[in-house]
Motif scaffolding. Structure first.
Motif, PDB file in Angstrom:
ATOM      1  N   ALA A  26      28.889  -2.610  39.283  1.00 27.90           N
ATOM      2  CA  ALA A  26      28.615  -2.996  37.891  1.00 27.90           C
ATOM      3  C   ALA A  26      27.206  -3.569  37.762  1.00 27.90           C
ATOM      4  O   ALA A  26      26.508  -3.282  36.776  1.00 27.90           O
ATOM      5  CB  ALA A  26      29.651  -4.009  37.416  1.00 27.90           C
ATOM      6  N   LEU A  27      26.765  -4.349  38.735  1.00 22.56           N
ATOM      7  CA  LEU A  27      25.401  -4.883  38.713  1.00 22.56           C
ATOM      8  C   LEU A  27      24.384  -3.748  38.752  1.00 22.56           C
ATOM      9  O   LEU A  27      23.434  -3.720  37.960  1.00 22.56           O
ATOM     10  CB  LEU A  27      25.171  -5.834  39.896  1.00 22.56           C
ATOM     11  N   LEU A  28      24.576  -2.795  39.659  1.00 20.04           N
ATOM     12  CA  LEU A  28      23.659  -1.658  39.754  1.00 20.04           C
ATOM     13  C   LEU A  28      23.617  -0.886  38.438  1.00 20.04           C
ATOM     14  O   LEU A  28      22.537  -0.546  37.936  1.00 20.04           O
ATOM     15  CB  LEU A  28      24.076  -0.738  40.900  1.00 20.04           C
ATOM     16  N   GLU A  29      24.793  -0.603  37.872  1.00 19.62           N
ATOM     17  CA  GLU A  29      24.848   0.154  36.617  1.00 19.62           C
ATOM     18  C   GLU A  29      24.180  -0.617  35.484  1.00 19.62           C
ATOM     19  O   GLU A  29      23.511  -0.011  34.641  1.00 19.62           O
ATOM     20  CB  GLU A  29      26.295   0.489  36.279  1.00 19.62           C
ATOM     21  N   SER A  30      24.328  -1.938  35.479  1.00 18.08           N
ATOM     22  CA  SER A  30      23.692  -2.735  34.413  1.00 18.08           C
ATOM     23  C   SER A  30      22.169  -2.691  34.518  1.00 18.08           C
ATOM     24  O   SER A  30      21.476  -2.963  33.543  1.00 18.08           O
ATOM     25  CB  SER A  30      24.178  -4.188  34.466  1.00 18.08           C
ATOM     26  N   GLN A  31      21.661  -2.329  35.690  1.00 13.56           N
ATOM     27  CA  GLN A  31      20.222  -2.221  35.903  1.00 13.56           C
ATOM     28  C   GLN A  31      19.738  -0.772  35.840  1.00 13.56           C
ATOM     29  O   GLN A  31      18.625  -0.462  36.249  1.00 13.56           O
ATOM     30  CB  GLN A  31      19.842  -2.830  37.263  1.00 13.56           C
ATOM     31  N   GLY A  32      20.598   0.132  35.355  1.00  7.96           N
ATOM     32  CA  GLY A  32      20.200   1.517  35.129  1.00  7.96           C
ATOM     33  C   GLY A  32      20.520   2.482  36.254  1.00  7.96           C
ATOM     34  O   GLY A  32      20.152   3.655  36.178  1.00  7.96           O
ATOM     35  N   ALA A  33      21.211   2.038  37.280  1.00 14.52           N
ATOM     36  CA  ALA A  33      21.560   2.932  38.392  1.00 14.52           C
ATOM     37  C   ALA A  33      22.795   3.756  38.036  1.00 14.52           C
ATOM     38  O   ALA A  33      23.626   3.343  37.230  1.00 14.52           O
ATOM     39  CB  ALA A  33      21.818   2.128  39.663  1.00 14.52           C
ATOM     40  N   THR A  34      22.903   4.914  38.664  1.00  6.87           N
ATOM     41  CA  THR A  34      24.085   5.760  38.553  1.00  6.87           C
ATOM     42  C   THR A  34      24.768   5.769  39.910  1.00  6.87           C
ATOM     43  O   THR A  34      24.129   6.096  40.918  1.00  6.87           O
ATOM     44  CB  THR A  34      23.686   7.198  38.169  1.00  6.87           C
ATOM     45  N   ILE A  35      26.023   5.415  39.946  1.00 10.46           N
ATOM     46  CA  ILE A  35      26.769   5.428  41.208  1.00 10.46           C
ATOM     47  C   ILE A  35      27.130   6.873  41.517  1.00 10.46           C
ATOM     48  O   ILE A  35      27.808   7.539  40.723  1.00 10.46           O
ATOM     49  CB  ILE A  35      28.046   4.555  41.119  1.00 10.46           C
ATOM     50  N   LEU A  36      26.675   7.356  42.666  1.00 10.44           N
ATOM     51  CA  LEU A  36      26.968   8.724  43.089  1.00 10.44           C
ATOM     52  C   LEU A  36      28.232   8.790  43.936  1.00 10.44           C
ATOM     53  O   LEU A  36      29.009   9.743  43.836  1.00 10.44           O
ATOM     54  CB  LEU A  36      25.799   9.302  43.887  1.00 10.44           C
TER      55      LEU A  36
END
Length: 131
Positions: A26-36
């Motif tokens: 969730a932290l990564l996604e909130s910073q614009g990352a896409t979980i692969l």
């Protein structure tokens, strides 16, 4: 003394780990990352999260520690653990050659404390040149 069957059971380590990984994703996604990928497994090890962020492939190790003895969660990513991550990443790139076209980065997300509420994203935590 309270009988054993009435004592609260210790927290399930796997459930705590899953919760930490969910919060890290969730932290990564909130910073614009896409979980692969989550929990990429190979014979040589497991990668907690693989994400795409700012054009780079991120291999993310999620570490949770309730106590700070022995340096806390960040200190638990020692040389041996880094080598295992590197070996597993080589296998990931063999299985998914399309990821080879992008820069690769190794990050660590640290989840410290009993509730895991304290998240720290350590970018460029180590690199593939480590031996």
């Amino acid at each position: 003394s309270t009988p054993v069957w009435q004592q609260p059971s210790p927290p399930d380590r796997a459930a705590i780990g899953r919760h930490a990984e969910e919060r890290a994703a969730a932290l990564l996604e909130s910073q614009g990352a896409t979980i692969l990928m989550r929990n990429f497994r190979a014979r040589c090890g497991e990668l907690d999260l693989v994400a795409l962020h700012a054009g780079a492939v991120l291999v993310v190790e999620v570490r949770h520690r309730q106590r700070h003895e022995w340096g806390g969660a960040a200190a638990s990513v020692d040389a041996r653990k880094r080598q295992r991550i590197l070996r597993t990443t080589r296998r990931l790139l063999q299985c998914h050659p399309e990821l080879n076209r992008r820069p690769l980065r190794f990050d660590v997300i640290v989840c410290d404390g009993e509730t895991g509420s304290d998240l720290r994203w350590i970018r460029h935590a180590f690199d593939a040149s480590e031996r």
